[in-house]
Design a protein around this motif. Structure first.
Motif, PDB file in Angstrom:
ATOM      1  N   GLN A   1       0.832  -1.211   0.000  1.00 23.96           N
ATOM      2  CA  GLN A   1       0.000   0.000   0.000  1.00 23.96           C
ATOM      3  C   GLN A   1       0.865   1.260   0.000  1.00 23.96           C
ATOM      4  O   GLN A   1       0.600   2.212  -0.739  1.00 23.96           O
ATOM      5  CB  GLN A   1      -0.903   0.024   1.237  1.00 23.96           C
ATOM      6  CG  GLN A   1      -2.075  -0.931   1.200  1.00 23.96           C
ATOM      7  CD  GLN A   1      -2.923  -0.812   2.462  1.00 23.96           C
ATOM      8  OE1 GLN A   1      -2.432  -1.028   3.573  1.00 23.96           O
ATOM      9  NE2 GLN A   1      -4.180  -0.456   2.300  1.00 23.96           N
ATOM     10  N   ALA A   2       1.906   1.249   0.851  1.00 20.05           N
ATOM     11  CA  ALA A   2       2.776   2.419   0.953  1.00 20.05           C
ATOM     12  C   ALA A   2       3.491   2.696  -0.371  1.00 20.05           C
ATOM     13  O   ALA A   2       3.554   3.841  -0.826  1.00 20.05           O
ATOM     14  CB  ALA A   2       3.793   2.207   2.076  1.00 20.05           C
ATOM     15  N   CYS A   3       4.010   1.636  -0.999  1.00 19.26           N
ATOM     16  CA  CYS A   3       4.712   1.804  -2.275  1.00 19.26           C
ATOM     17  C   CYS A   3       3.767   2.302  -3.364  1.00 19.26           C
ATOM     18  O   CYS A   3       4.149   3.107  -4.218  1.00 19.26           O
ATOM     19  CB  CYS A   3       5.368   0.494  -2.699  1.00 19.26           C
ATOM     20  SG  CYS A   3       6.806   0.048  -1.703  1.00 19.26           S
ATOM     21  N   LEU A   4       2.528   1.839  -3.332  1.00 18.52           N
ATOM     22  CA  LEU A   4       1.548   2.300  -4.312  1.00 18.52           C
ATOM     23  C   LEU A   4       1.270   3.788  -4.127  1.00 18.52           C
ATOM     24  O   LEU A   4       1.151   4.540  -5.112  1.00 18.52           O
ATOM     25  CB  LEU A   4       0.256   1.496  -4.187  1.00 18.52           C
ATOM     26  CG  LEU A   4      -0.840   1.799  -5.217  1.00 18.52           C
ATOM     27  CD1 LEU A   4      -0.318   1.643  -6.643  1.00 18.52           C
ATOM     28  CD2 LEU A   4      -2.053   0.903  -4.983  1.00 18.52           C
ATOM     29  N   CYS A   5       1.172   4.232  -2.876  1.00 18.79           N
ATOM     30  CA  CYS A   5       0.976   5.658  -2.596  1.00 18.79           C
ATOM     31  C   CYS A   5       2.142   6.487  -3.128  1.00 18.79           C
ATOM     32  O   CYS A   5       1.957   7.626  -3.564  1.00 18.79           O
ATOM     33  CB  CYS A   5       0.834   5.897  -1.091  1.00 18.79           C
ATOM     34  SG  CYS A   5      -0.705   5.302  -0.378  1.00 18.79           S
ATOM     35  N   MET A   6       3.341   5.907  -3.091  1.00 21.02           N
ATOM     36  CA  MET A   6       4.529   6.616  -3.565  1.00 21.02           C
ATOM     37  C   MET A   6       4.758   6.417  -5.066  1.00 21.02           C
ATOM     38  O   MET A   6       5.750   6.880  -5.602  1.00 21.02           O
ATOM     39  CB  MET A   6       5.755   6.140  -2.782  1.00 21.02           C
ATOM     40  CG  MET A   6       5.736   6.515  -1.319  1.00 21.02           C
ATOM     41  SD  MET A   6       7.282   6.114  -0.461  1.00 21.02           S
ATOM     42  CE  MET A   6       7.160   4.314  -0.367  1.00 21.02           C
ATOM     43  N   LYS A   7       3.835   5.692  -5.710  1.00 18.72           N
ATOM     44  CA  LYS A   7       3.908   5.405  -7.146  1.00 18.72           C
ATOM     45  C   LYS A   7       5.146   4.589  -7.510  1.00 18.72           C
ATOM     46  O   LYS A   7       5.680   4.706  -8.612  1.00 18.72           O
ATOM     47  CB  LYS A   7       3.850   6.698  -7.961  1.00 18.72           C
ATOM     48  CG  LYS A   7       2.548   7.465  -7.765  1.00 18.72           C
ATOM     49  CD  LYS A   7       2.471   8.708  -8.621  1.00 18.72           C
ATOM     50  CE  LYS A   7       1.143   9.430  -8.414  1.00 18.72           C
ATOM     51  NZ  LYS A   7       1.015  10.656  -9.231  1.00 18.72           N
ATOM     52  N   GLU A   8       5.592   3.769  -6.563  1.00 22.15           N
ATOM     53  CA  GLU A   8       6.668   2.825  -6.827  1.00 22.15           C
ATOM     54  C   GLU A   8       6.006   1.497  -7.205  1.00 22.15           C
ATOM     55  O   GLU A   8       5.874   0.576  -6.395  1.00 22.15           O
ATOM     56  CB  GLU A   8       7.572   2.686  -5.603  1.00 22.15           C
ATOM     57  CG  GLU A   8       8.324   3.977  -5.276  1.00 22.15           C
ATOM     58  CD  GLU A   8       9.332   3.799  -4.155  1.00 22.15           C
ATOM     59  OE1 GLU A   8       9.537   2.658  -3.694  1.00 22.15           O
ATOM     60  OE2 GLU A   8       9.922   4.815  -3.731  1.00 22.15           O
ATOM     61  N   TYR A   9       5.568   1.433  -8.448  1.00 16.46           N
ATOM     62  CA  TYR A   9       4.662   0.364  -8.885  1.00 16.46           C
ATOM     63  C   TYR A   9       5.302  -1.027  -8.840  1.00 16.46           C
ATOM     64  O   TYR A   9       4.653  -2.003  -8.476  1.00 16.46           O
ATOM     65  CB  TYR A   9       4.133   0.677 -10.286  1.00 16.46           C
ATOM     66  CG  TYR A   9       3.293   1.924 -10.318  1.00 16.46           C
ATOM     67  CD1 TYR A   9       2.030   1.953  -9.730  1.00 16.46           C
ATOM     68  CD2 TYR A   9       3.779   3.101 -10.898  1.00 16.46           C
ATOM     69  CE1 TYR A   9       1.263   3.107  -9.738  1.00 16.46           C
ATOM     70  CE2 TYR A   9       3.007   4.259 -10.907  1.00 16.46           C
ATOM     71  CZ  TYR A   9       1.757   4.259 -10.319  1.00 16.46           C
ATOM     72  OH  TYR A   9       0.998   5.402 -10.325  1.00 16.46           O
ATOM     73  N   SER A  10       6.559  -1.117  -9.230  1.00 14.12           N
ATOM     74  CA  SER A  10       7.212  -2.423  -9.244  1.00 14.12           C
ATOM     75  C   SER A  10       7.329  -2.991  -7.832  1.00 14.12           C
ATOM     76  O   SER A  10       7.018  -4.168  -7.594  1.00 14.12           O
ATOM     77  CB  SER A  10       8.603  -2.300  -9.880  1.00 14.12           C
ATOM     78  OG  SER A  10       9.260  -3.546  -9.880  1.00 14.12           O
ATOM     79  N   LYS A  11       7.771  -2.148  -6.884  1.00 14.53           N
ATOM     80  CA  LYS A  11       7.900  -2.588  -5.484  1.00 14.53           C
ATOM     81  C   LYS A  11       6.535  -2.916  -4.902  1.00 14.53           C
ATOM     82  O   LYS A  11       6.387  -3.899  -4.161  1.00 14.53           O
ATOM     83  CB  LYS A  11       8.583  -1.516  -4.653  1.00 14.53           C
ATOM     84  CG  LYS A  11      10.054  -1.318  -4.975  1.00 14.53           C
ATOM     85  CD  LYS A  11      10.662  -0.247  -4.086  1.00 14.53           C
ATOM     86  CE  LYS A  11      12.134  -0.037  -4.401  1.00 14.53           C
ATOM     87  NZ  LYS A  11      12.738   1.029  -3.560  1.00 14.53           N
ATOM     88  N   SER A  12       5.548  -2.102  -5.224  1.00 14.96           N
ATOM     89  CA  SER A  12       4.200  -2.337  -4.715  1.00 14.96           C
ATOM     90  C   SER A  12       3.673  -3.695  -5.180  1.00 14.96           C
ATOM     91  O   SER A  12       3.144  -4.471  -4.375  1.00 14.96           O
ATOM     92  CB  SER A  12       3.266  -1.220  -5.183  1.00 14.96           C
ATOM     93  OG  SER A  12       1.946  -1.475  -4.766  1.00 14.96           O
ATOM     94  N   ARG A  13       3.811  -3.971  -6.470  1.00 17.49           N
ATOM     95  CA  ARG A  13       3.329  -5.244  -6.997  1.00 17.49           C
ATOM     96  C   ARG A  13       4.068  -6.413  -6.354  1.00 17.49           C
ATOM     97  O   ARG A  13       3.453  -7.442  -6.037  1.00 17.49           O
ATOM     98  CB  ARG A  13       3.508  -5.284  -8.513  1.00 17.49           C
ATOM     99  CG  ARG A  13       3.000  -6.592  -9.150  1.00 17.49           C
ATOM    100  CD  ARG A  13       3.154  -6.563 -10.646  1.00 17.49           C
ATOM    101  NE  ARG A  13       4.548  -6.397 -11.033  1.00 17.49           N
ATOM    102  CZ  ARG A  13       4.971  -6.287 -12.290  1.00 17.49           C
ATOM    103  NH1 ARG A  13       4.091  -6.279 -13.283  1.00 17.49           N
ATOM    104  NH2 ARG A  13       6.263  -6.136 -12.559  1.00 17.49           N
ATOM    105  N   ASP A  14       5.359  -6.252  -6.122  1.00 15.82           N
ATOM    106  CA  ASP A  14       6.145  -7.327  -5.503  1.00 15.82           C
ATOM    107  C   ASP A  14       5.624  -7.648  -4.103  1.00 15.82           C
ATOM    108  O   ASP A  14       5.390  -8.816  -3.773  1.00 15.82           O
ATOM    109  CB  ASP A  14       7.613  -6.915  -5.430  1.00 15.82           C
ATOM    110  CG  ASP A  14       8.471  -7.988  -4.759  1.00 15.82           C
ATOM    111  OD1 ASP A  14       8.496  -9.128  -5.275  1.00 15.82           O
ATOM    112  OD2 ASP A  14       9.089  -7.697  -3.717  1.00 15.82           O
TER     113      ASP A  14
END
Length: 237
Positions: free
Chosen positions: A178-191
């Protein structure tokens, strides 16, 4: 016993401290113990005696906390582990109370104070395990609280700290995603989210977050395409 911040009347505070869990009571308060010479406009005139019907459903007993925080650092280190865990749990309860009141700033402070209580040297592996077991929920609560405060970097930090203690913790993976998605770090978020899904494939929250990720990523790609097209159009012009 410490009372919530919405307890504002001196008489009501004194009355509650005299009650037991589950007790029902009726209190008459003179103006001195109620709203005083100002009253509470427009409903309660100045210098009014008031009647309260009170049922005490539950409370948080902080007596052990008060004792603990009066100790020196050296005394805290030798404080029995069972009592240390109890004090930390009480601080966590306060944090939960303020979180549910949506007072996220105070909730964060309480969770951090509980973590500081658990920051002590361990005499055995069993003791370390007990402390870590108490730490993980606090780290997860802090991660969620920082998401509510719109501080995803901090939310990610505490989610990762929880994963350091428990690598397969689904909630920690979810919070980090969730946090990575908020930061638009899409690859990390999906992982993070797919790792959580692998452990709990039918978890609705995880699956919904992955759908949200897909929508956000699609919008991001479209925005990037539009920007590229505009750049090329302007250069051609």
């Amino acid at each position: 016993m410490k009372l919530g911040r919405d307890i504002t009347l001196w008489g009501l505070e004194l009355g509650l401290m005299s009650m037991a869990r589950g007790e029902v009571a009726r209190f008459w308060f003179s103006p001195k113990y109620a709203y005083g010479p100002r009253g509470c406009p427009p409903h309660i005139p100045p210098d009014t005696t008031v009647l309260f019907h009170v049922e005490l459903l539950d409370f948080i007993d902080s007596e052990e906390c008060d004792v603990f925080f009066e100790l020196s650092d050296a005394q805290k280190d030798t404080f029995p582990l069972e009592k240390v865990l109890k004090v930390a749990a009480t601080e966590k309860e306060f944090g939960n109370y303020f979180f549910h009141k949506q007072n996220f700033g105070v909730a964060k402070h309480r969770y951090k104070r509980a973590l500081s209580i658990l920051d002590r040297s361990c005499s055995s592996e069993a003791e370390r395990s007990q402390i870590n077991t108490s730490k993980v929920p606090l780290l997860l609560n802090l991660s969620l609280t920082y998401l509510k405060l719109e501080c995803p970097e901090r939310a990610l930090k505490y989610g990762k700290k929880a994963l350091e203690v428990d690598q397969g913790n689904v909630k920690a993976l979810f919070r980090c995603g969730q946090a990575c998605l908020c930061m638009k770090e899409y690859s990390k978020s999906r992982d993070f989210l797919t790792r959580a899904q692998q452990i709990q494939p039918f978890n609705r929250d995880i699956n919904n977050e992955l759908k949200k990720w897909a929508r956000c990523y699609e919008e991001y790609v479209e925005t990037e395409k539009d920007m590229c097209c505009r750049m090329f159009d302007s250069s051609c012009g």
